[in-house]
Design an enzyme around this catalytic site. Structure first.
Site, mmCIF file in Angstrom:
data_model
loop_
_atom_site.group_PDB
_atom_site.id
_atom_site.type_symbol
_atom_site.label_atom_id
_atom_site.label_comp_id
_atom_site.label_asym_id
_atom_site.label_seq_id
_atom_site.Cartn_x
_atom_site.Cartn_y
_atom_site.Cartn_z
ATOM 1 N N ASP A 1 60.288 58.335 25.111
ATOM 2 C CA ASP A 1 61.613 57.752 25.287
ATOM 3 C C ASP A 1 61.722 56.460 24.492
ATOM 4 O OD1 ASP A 1 62.213 59.799 27.051
ATOM 5 O OD2 ASP A 1 61.790 58.598 28.838
ATOM 6 N N ARG A 2 62.925 56.112 24.121
ATOM 7 C CA ARG A 2 63.151 54.898 23.337
ATOM 8 C C ARG A 2 62.497 53.675 23.984
ATOM 9 N NH1 ARG A 2 68.011 53.160 20.516
ATOM 10 N NH2 ARG A 2 69.083 54.947 21.441
#
Length: 219
Positions: free
Chosen positions: A58-59
């Site tokens: 995930d970012r």
């Protein structure tokens, strides 16, 4: 952003493992101004081809990310993930303390989407099988540092399993928690079996956000 030399945790002719910083998406999207793809040319290290990510983080998750340096290696690494010949460990600071010291969350996940809230993953008996093992490492100031070892790699798996399975969300999670401060989830280590060859193996140090949260010396 440029990758510092110490962002490369492992490198050989087939693989690179980088310590991906939180805040950098792996792939571009409609609302993503920059992604790892903007910096892959810094990671060629003499090769003509650009390395390509084998999996995703995930970012807002930092830590170990595997890149393949050629198509043959990419395919082999994908098979290793599919055949569960990959060992992954994550650490997270939870926004509270679980009732138990360890456990296993076996919770299938599905995706829902609404115009008001966007999309998220939720418990869904008809969804994809997802299993995460966890144990509390230490507790400080009413929050727990937890080690997660997932068997599967579903989207947002650890985040949902923490919030809905354990009952305590990850600190800073903007979707499944209160979203106050940075999200404290880190891909700590990665080991990929390569059969007769030595495995790809790397460990990423805890990022500054964990130090600032008081857990920099917890591992």
């Amino acid at each position: 952003m440029r990758f510092r030399e110490d962002s490369v945790l492992f490198i050989d002719g087939e693989a690179i493992v980088i310590d991906k910083p939180a805040g950098l998406a792996v792939h571009p999207g409609a609302r993503t101004r920059e992604s790892l793809e903007d910096y892959l040319h810094h990671l060629r290290f003499g090769f003509h081809r650009l390395p390509q990510p084998v999996h995703r983080l995930d970012r807002d998750t930092s830590g170990c990310l595997l890149l393949a340096r050629n198509p043959k290696a990419h395919k082999a690494f994908q098979h290793a993930f599919e055949e569960k010949r990959v060992e992954k460990a994550y650490v997270a600071v939870l926004d509270g303390v679980p009732e138990a010291e360890s456990g296993t969350v076996d919770m299938a996940l599905g995706k829902i989407s609404t115009a008001a809230e966007g999309w998220r993953m939720v418990e869904d008996a008809r969804g994809k099988h997802a299993v995460t093992h966890w144990r509390v490492v230490t507790v400080r100031d009413g929050r727990a540092l937890v080690l997660f070892t997932p068997e599967t790699g579903r989207t947002h798996q650890i985040r949902v399993h923490a919030a809905s399975g354990i009952g305590v969300p990850i600190a800073g999670d903007p979707v499944y928690g209160r979203g106050k401060g940075p999200m404290l989830l880190h891909a700590l280590s990665l080991k990929v079996d390569r059969g007769a060859k030595p495995p790809v193996e790397a460990r990423a140090p805890l990022p500054p956000t964990f130090v600032q949260a008081g857990f920099g010396d917890a591992l």
